[in-house]
Write a protein that holds these residues in place. Structure first.
Motif, PDB file in Angstrom:
ATOM      1  N   LYS A  42       0.902  -1.072   0.017  1.00 44.67           N
ATOM      2  CA  LYS A  42      -0.085   0.063  -0.005  1.00 44.67           C
ATOM      3  C   LYS A  42       0.688   1.327   0.031  1.00 44.67           C
ATOM      4  N   VAL A  43       1.805   1.208   0.902  1.00 48.10           N
ATOM      5  CA  VAL A  43       2.658   2.553   1.047  1.00 48.10           C
ATOM      6  C   VAL A  43       3.612   2.699  -0.402  1.00 48.10           C
ATOM      7  N   ALA A  44       4.092   1.561  -0.755  1.00 46.15           N
ATOM      8  CA  ALA A  44       4.818   1.491  -1.973  1.00 46.15           C
ATOM      9  C   ALA A  44       4.056   2.222  -3.015  1.00 46.15           C
ATOM     10  N   GLU A  45       2.862   1.701  -3.260  1.00 51.46           N
ATOM     11  CA  GLU A  45       1.985   2.314  -4.242  1.00 51.46           C
ATOM     12  C   GLU A  45       1.647   3.715  -3.990  1.00 51.46           C
ATOM     13  N   LYS A  46       1.406   3.994  -2.928  1.00 54.83           N
ATOM     14  CA  LYS A  46       0.733   5.295  -2.768  1.00 54.83           C
ATOM     15  C   LYS A  46       1.938   6.278  -2.462  1.00 54.83           C
ATOM     16  N   SER A  47       3.180   6.031  -2.045  1.00 54.10           N
ATOM     17  CA  SER A  47       3.971   7.025  -1.614  1.00 54.10           C
ATOM     18  C   SER A  47       5.541   6.731  -2.357  1.00 54.10           C
ATOM     19  N   TYR A  48       6.080   5.636  -2.196  1.00 56.43           N
ATOM     20  CA  TYR A  48       7.440   5.445  -2.626  1.00 56.43           C
ATOM     21  C   TYR A  48       7.835   5.522  -3.968  1.00 56.43           C
ATOM     22  N   LEU A  49       7.032   4.764  -4.765  1.00 56.00           N
ATOM     23  CA  LEU A  49       7.165   4.581  -6.201  1.00 56.00           C
ATOM     24  C   LEU A  49       6.718   6.003  -6.732  1.00 56.00           C
ATOM     25  N   PRO A  50       5.414   6.508  -6.548  1.00 58.60           N
ATOM     26  CA  PRO A  50       5.322   7.859  -7.196  1.00 58.60           C
ATOM     27  C   PRO A  50       6.221   9.071  -7.150  1.00 58.60           C
ATOM     28  N   THR A  51       6.598   9.086  -5.760  1.00 59.57           N
ATOM     29  CA  THR A  51       7.575  10.078  -5.134  1.00 59.57           C
ATOM     30  C   THR A  51       8.832   9.744  -5.877  1.00 59.57           C
ATOM     31  N   ASN A  52       9.269   8.642  -5.646  1.00 55.34           N
ATOM     32  CA  ASN A  52      10.594   8.347  -6.457  1.00 55.34           C
ATOM     33  C   ASN A  52      10.694   8.692  -8.051  1.00 55.34           C
ATOM     34  N   LYS A  53       9.575   8.234  -8.698  1.00 58.46           N
ATOM     35  CA  LYS A  53       9.314   8.484 -10.007  1.00 58.46           C
ATOM     36  C   LYS A  53       9.428  10.005 -10.230  1.00 58.46           C
ATOM     37  N   LEU A  54       8.840  10.640  -9.481  1.00 57.22           N
ATOM     38  CA  LEU A  54       8.707  12.219  -9.516  1.00 57.22           C
ATOM     39  C   LEU A  54       9.950  12.838  -9.259  1.00 57.22           C
ATOM     40  N   LEU A  55      10.748  12.397  -8.293  1.00 53.37           N
ATOM     41  CA  LEU A  55      12.089  12.885  -7.965  1.00 53.37           C
ATOM     42  C   LEU A  55      13.231  12.602  -9.179  1.00 53.37           C
ATOM     43  N   LEU A  56      13.068  11.336  -9.584  1.00 56.93           N
ATOM     44  CA  LEU A  56      13.918  11.181 -10.761  1.00 56.93           C
ATOM     45  C   LEU A  56      13.744  11.996 -12.076  1.00 56.93           C
ATOM     46  N   GLU A  57      12.236  12.545 -12.054  1.00 59.19           N
ATOM     47  CA  GLU A  57      12.043  13.495 -13.124  1.00 59.19           C
ATOM     48  C   GLU A  57      12.553  14.649 -13.014  1.00 59.19           C
ATOM     49  N   MET A  58      12.702  15.020 -11.627  1.00 63.94           N
ATOM     50  CA  MET A  58      13.173  16.332 -11.196  1.00 63.94           C
ATOM     51  C   MET A  58      14.316  16.282 -11.538  1.00 63.94           C
ATOM     52  N   GLU A  78      14.868  -4.682   3.719  1.00 61.72           N
ATOM     53  CA  GLU A  78      14.458  -6.251   3.507  1.00 61.72           C
ATOM     54  C   GLU A  78      13.036  -6.348   3.014  1.00 61.72           C
ATOM     55  N   GLN A  79      12.029  -5.628   3.732  1.00 58.15           N
ATOM     56  CA  GLN A  79      10.870  -5.734   3.238  1.00 58.15           C
ATOM     57  C   GLN A  79      10.571  -5.315   1.813  1.00 58.15           C
ATOM     58  N   PHE A  80      11.389  -4.231   1.412  1.00 59.74           N
ATOM     59  CA  PHE A  80      11.269  -3.770  -0.225  1.00 59.74           C
ATOM     60  C   PHE A  80      11.682  -5.093  -1.038  1.00 59.74           C
ATOM     61  N   TYR A  83       8.728  -7.866  -0.676  1.00 57.30           N
ATOM     62  CA  TYR A  83       7.176  -7.439  -1.152  1.00 57.30           C
ATOM     63  C   TYR A  83       7.199  -6.507  -2.074  1.00 57.30           C
ATOM     64  N   ALA A  84       8.131  -5.578  -2.102  1.00 53.13           N
ATOM     65  CA  ALA A  84       8.102  -4.439  -3.447  1.00 53.13           C
ATOM     66  C   ALA A  84       9.365  -4.271  -4.103  1.00 53.13           C
ATOM     67  N   PRO A  85       9.994  -5.237  -4.606  1.00 56.78           N
ATOM     68  CA  PRO A  85      11.435  -5.160  -5.219  1.00 56.78           C
ATOM     69  C   PRO A  85      11.542  -3.997  -6.423  1.00 56.78           C
ATOM     70  N   GLU A  86      10.411  -3.406  -6.769  1.00 56.06           N
ATOM     71  CA  GLU A  86      10.554  -2.321  -7.710  1.00 56.06           C
ATOM     72  C   GLU A  86      10.924  -1.185  -6.891  1.00 56.06           C
ATOM     73  N   VAL A  87      10.640  -1.202  -5.569  1.00 53.14           N
ATOM     74  CA  VAL A  87      11.084   0.162  -4.807  1.00 53.14           C
ATOM     75  C   VAL A  87      12.493   0.201  -4.804  1.00 53.14           C
ATOM     76  N   ILE A  88      13.204  -1.095  -4.562  1.00 55.14           N
ATOM     77  CA  ILE A  88      14.584  -1.013  -4.810  1.00 55.14           C
ATOM     78  C   ILE A  88      15.165  -0.445  -5.825  1.00 55.14           C
ATOM     79  N   GLU A  89      14.573  -1.003  -7.048  1.00 54.85           N
ATOM     80  CA  GLU A  89      14.966  -0.458  -8.362  1.00 54.85           C
ATOM     81  C   GLU A  89      15.036   0.943  -8.592  1.00 54.85           C
ATOM     82  N   SER A  90      13.835   1.734  -8.239  1.00 51.92           N
ATOM     83  CA  SER A  90      13.583   2.998  -8.447  1.00 51.92           C
ATOM     84  C   SER A  90      14.520   3.791  -7.469  1.00 51.92           C
ATOM     85  N   PHE A  91      14.898   3.288  -6.347  1.00 49.00           N
ATOM     86  CA  PHE A  91      16.143   3.855  -5.402  1.00 49.00           C
ATOM     87  C   PHE A  91      17.364   3.739  -6.294  1.00 49.00           C
TER      88      PHE A  91
END
Length: 441
Positions: A42-58, A78-80, A83-91
């Motif tokens: 939930k947090v990855a989809e609502k927060s981490y992924l969209p914010t990382n995407k925006l920061l990368l664009e910035m 560890e939880q990334f 449960y959400a390996p795509e967050v690691i990739e975005s970082f």
């Protein structure tokens, strides 16, 4: 130009399941996998992924002029991965952009700095190794759990080789002084101290969507105007926030992502402001004085002290019982025990036991998965009791515990032998039935 130092904390704990008294000694798995996965996704989809995407664009759009720092706990990483390996990739993509600095902290977001130097340093080492392994960055600046800081903790951080530490610009510490300067540790001036501007940080993190706030709505134009109108002598504004402020605490429909984008663009276009990382602050600015913090402070609650985690008898008892096992754990090499030991130290477990219902009650209730702090305490102590039983089998405290451990091991061996014999007996019965009835498959 005035420096804007933007920093985000990223942390998710491993939450415990409801662990009953009758589970003690019988079930050694403590974690609520369903809640952990559900919350992380939930947090990855609502927060981490969209914010990382925006920061990368910035980072790409603003051609290296956008800068940001992160402190990501080991348990969050560890939880990334689980449960959400795509967050690691975005970082990783952010790391490659060159706009990000990764800071050091404790692996499990623990309170070890308040209790044991060896455990604390080991957790920091584990964290830095994980950051380097994933992102290729060796942290130079430290950010302690919940920004906990004191003169003594700062001296230890300096001796560990870090150039600076981030902490809270608490009013009772600064007095008439401004957080918008760089300071040094009162014991070891080699360590620079960056202090959070809590008003400007909390304007985004907590007040952004509050329609009863006198400054609502908060626009990028208004916010940048505040920054530009600060005293010209002030050198750095430290905006330190929890990353979940974007998309989770302040949801997308509040316009917080549009604010972040517009804010970043206006800072870069400003003739009075510029983005910097914590390391750049240390390199480019001179400290104005030492800051004296004889007793630990944090960024939590109105008091900015430790009472969110160690303010009542339950919290203190659980904290003491946990670290009573530190000498035994120093001799333990079992990987599962070491993993559970790390997770047990997470500060969230003690936060759930808080009884601060007056000054900051809503905050404590909203982040607490238990119905009451007393339930949180009982649950944690049940887990701790089982962990202690397991630890005594690996590292007995005394002769009695050694004998109990030997008997426990003997019982386990006998149980394994019985299971094997039952399996062999079942196999022989099946073979006998096949021989007596050859037509039956």
């Amino acid at each position: 130009m005035k420096s804007i130092c933007l920093f985000f904390q990223v942390h998710q704990p491993f939450r415990h399941r409801r662990y009953r008294f009758f589970d003690i000694g019988n079930d050694h798995y403590y974690y609520d996998d369903y809640s952990n996965e559900t919350i992380m996704r939930k947090v990855a989809e609502k927060s981490y992924l969209p914010t990382n995407k925006l920061l990368l664009e910035m980072a790409d759009k603003l051609e290296g002029k956008f800068k940001v720092a992160f402190s990501i706990t080991g348990v969050a990483l560890e939880q990334f991965e689980l449960y959400a390996p795509e967050v690691i990739e975005s970082f990783r993509k952010l790391a490659k952009s060159g706009c990000v600095e990764f800071l050091s902290e404790t692996y499990s977001h623990s309170l070890a700095s308040l209790k044991d130097a060896a455990i604390f340093e080991d957790q920091v080492k584990q964290h830095d190794e994980r950051i380097f392994g994933l992102f290729g960055h060796k942290p130079r600046v430290f950010r302690n759990t919940e920004m906990i800081y004191s003169d003594e903790i700062g001296e230890r951080i300096a001796n560990m080789g870090y150039s600076a530490i981030l902490t809270e610009g608490a009013k009772h510490i600064l007095g008439w002084k401004s957080p918008n300067f760089m300071y040094v540790n009162a014991i070891n001036p080699r360590l620079k101290v960056l202090m959070r501007n809590f008003k400007l940080s909390d304007d985004i993190a907590f007040r952004f969507s509050n329609k009863n706030w006198s400054e609502f709505p908060l626009t990028a134009d208004k916010y940048v105007d505040w920054l530009e109108k600060l005293d010209a002598k002030e050198e750095v504004v430290n905006l330190f926030l929890s990353y979940e402020a974007f998309g989770e605490r302040q949801t997308e429909d509040t316009g917080v992502f549009n604010f972040l984008e517009a804010f970043s663009e206006k800072i870069v276009k400003s003739k009075k402001l510029k983005f910097v990382t914590p390391s750049e602050v240390v390199e480019n600015l001179q400290p104005v004085s030492a800051v004296s913090v004889p007793h630990p402070i944090s960024w939590a609650d109105e008091e900015r002290d430790l009472t969110a985690w160690l303010g009542n008898g339950m919290q203190k008892e659980a904290f003491a019982k946990l670290y009573d096992m530190k000498q035994q754990m120093a001799k333990c090499i079992d990987p599962e025990m070491l993993k559970d030991w790390n997770y047990l130290q997470g500060s969230n477990h003690f936060y759930y036991m808080s009884t601060k219902y007056f000054s900051d009650g809503e905050v404590h209730r909203s982040f607490n998965p238990f119905d009451s702090p007393y339930e949180a305490f009982i649950n944690y102590m049940n887990v701790l009791s089982d962990f202690k039983i397991r630890l005594n089998t690996f590292v007995p405290e005394n002769e009695v515990e050694s004998e109990i451990a030997a008997l426990h091991k003997l019982v386990e061996e006998k149980e394994e032998k019985i299971k094997k014999m039952e399996a062999d007996l079942l196999r022989l019965h099946k073979a006998k039935r096949r021989k007596s009835n050859p037509r039956k498959k």
